[in-house]
Design a protein around this motif. Structure first.
Motif, short mmCIF file in Angstrom:
data_model
loop_
_atom_site.label_atom_id
_atom_site.label_comp_id
_atom_site.label_asym_id
_atom_site.label_seq_id
_atom_site.Cartn_x
_atom_site.Cartn_y
_atom_site.Cartn_z
N ASP A 12 0.84 -1.19 0.00
CA ASP A 12 0.00 0.00 0.00
C ASP A 12 0.89 1.25 0.00
OD1 ASP A 12 -2.37 1.37 -0.04
OD2 ASP A 12 -3.14 0.53 1.81
N ASP A 13 0.26 2.43 -0.05
CA ASP A 13 1.01 3.69 -0.04
C ASP A 13 1.98 3.72 1.13
OD1 ASP A 13 -0.62 4.37 -2.14
OD2 ASP A 13 -1.74 5.90 -1.05
N ASN A 20 4.53 12.60 6.30
CA ASN A 20 3.69 11.94 5.27
C ASN A 20 3.59 12.78 4.00
OD1 ASN A 20 3.34 9.82 6.98
ND2 ASN A 20 1.28 10.38 7.60
N PRO A 22 3.69 13.37 0.31
CA PRO A 22 3.54 12.49 -0.84
C PRO A 22 4.67 12.61 -1.86
CG PRO A 22 1.91 14.23 -0.93
CD PRO A 22 2.60 14.35 0.39
N GLY A 25 7.32 9.75 -1.10
CA GLY A 25 6.55 8.55 -0.80
C GLY A 25 6.43 7.68 -2.02
N GLN A 26 5.75 6.58 -1.86
CA GLN A 26 5.52 5.64 -2.95
C GLN A 26 4.05 5.26 -2.96
OE1 GLN A 26 7.41 4.03 -5.54
NE2 GLN A 26 5.31 3.51 -5.99
N ARG A 27 3.41 5.44 -4.11
CA ARG A 27 2.02 5.02 -4.26
C ARG A 27 1.95 3.50 -4.20
NH1 ARG A 27 -2.04 8.18 -3.90
NH2 ARG A 27 -3.13 7.14 -5.57
N ALA A 28 0.78 2.96 -3.95
CA ALA A 28 0.57 1.52 -3.87
C ALA A 28 1.01 0.84 -5.17
CB ALA A 28 -0.89 1.22 -3.59
N TYR A 29 1.52 -0.38 -5.05
CA TYR A 29 1.95 -1.14 -6.22
C TYR A 29 1.89 -2.63 -5.92
CZ TYR A 29 6.41 -1.59 -3.73
OH TYR A 29 7.36 -1.85 -2.79
N LYS A 57 7.30 -2.99 -12.97
CA LYS A 57 6.87 -1.83 -12.19
C LYS A 57 8.09 -1.09 -11.62
CE LYS A 57 4.21 0.85 -9.77
NZ LYS A 57 3.60 1.97 -10.42
N TYR A 59 9.42 1.21 -8.82
CA TYR A 59 8.95 1.57 -7.48
C TYR A 59 10.14 1.87 -6.57
CZ TYR A 59 10.22 -3.23 -6.27
OH TYR A 59 10.92 -4.41 -6.08
#
Length: 89
Positions: A12-13, A20, A22, A25-29, A57, A59
């Motif tokens: 998840d994120d 926090n 963004p 950060g890393q979005r969900a993958y 992907k 990430y």
């Protein structure tokens, strides 16, 4: 003997700062992996074909903020195909 495996990992994120942010950060993958192995009858050798990150992907698993100069992160490996041969003597 032939064996096969497919695995899928969901993350998840994630935020890499205490605020926090963004930007850092890393979005969900999701990551898809698979392998297929051939084990000899005498079980002395095994040939395995591996596939990691099959969806290719991009990430991050780490990132740091170096304001005002920007941020720096570690991008993990892209799609990887490997072959391994193991021998017991």
């Amino acid at each position: 003997t032939v064996t096969a495996r497919v695995d899928y990992k969901w993350q998840d994120d994630v935020f890499f700062s205490q605020f926090n942010d963004p930007v850092i950060g890393q979005r969900a993958y999701g990551l898809l992996g698979a392998n297929i192995s051939l084990l000899s009858v005498d079980e002395r050798w095994r040939l395995t074909l591996w596939g990691r990150n099959l969806t290719n992907k991009a990430y991050y698993t780490t990132a740091s903020d170096y304001s005002p100069f920007g941020s720096l992160g570690h991008i993990n490996p892209p799609r990887t195909i490997e072959v391994s041969l193991t021998f017991k003597y």
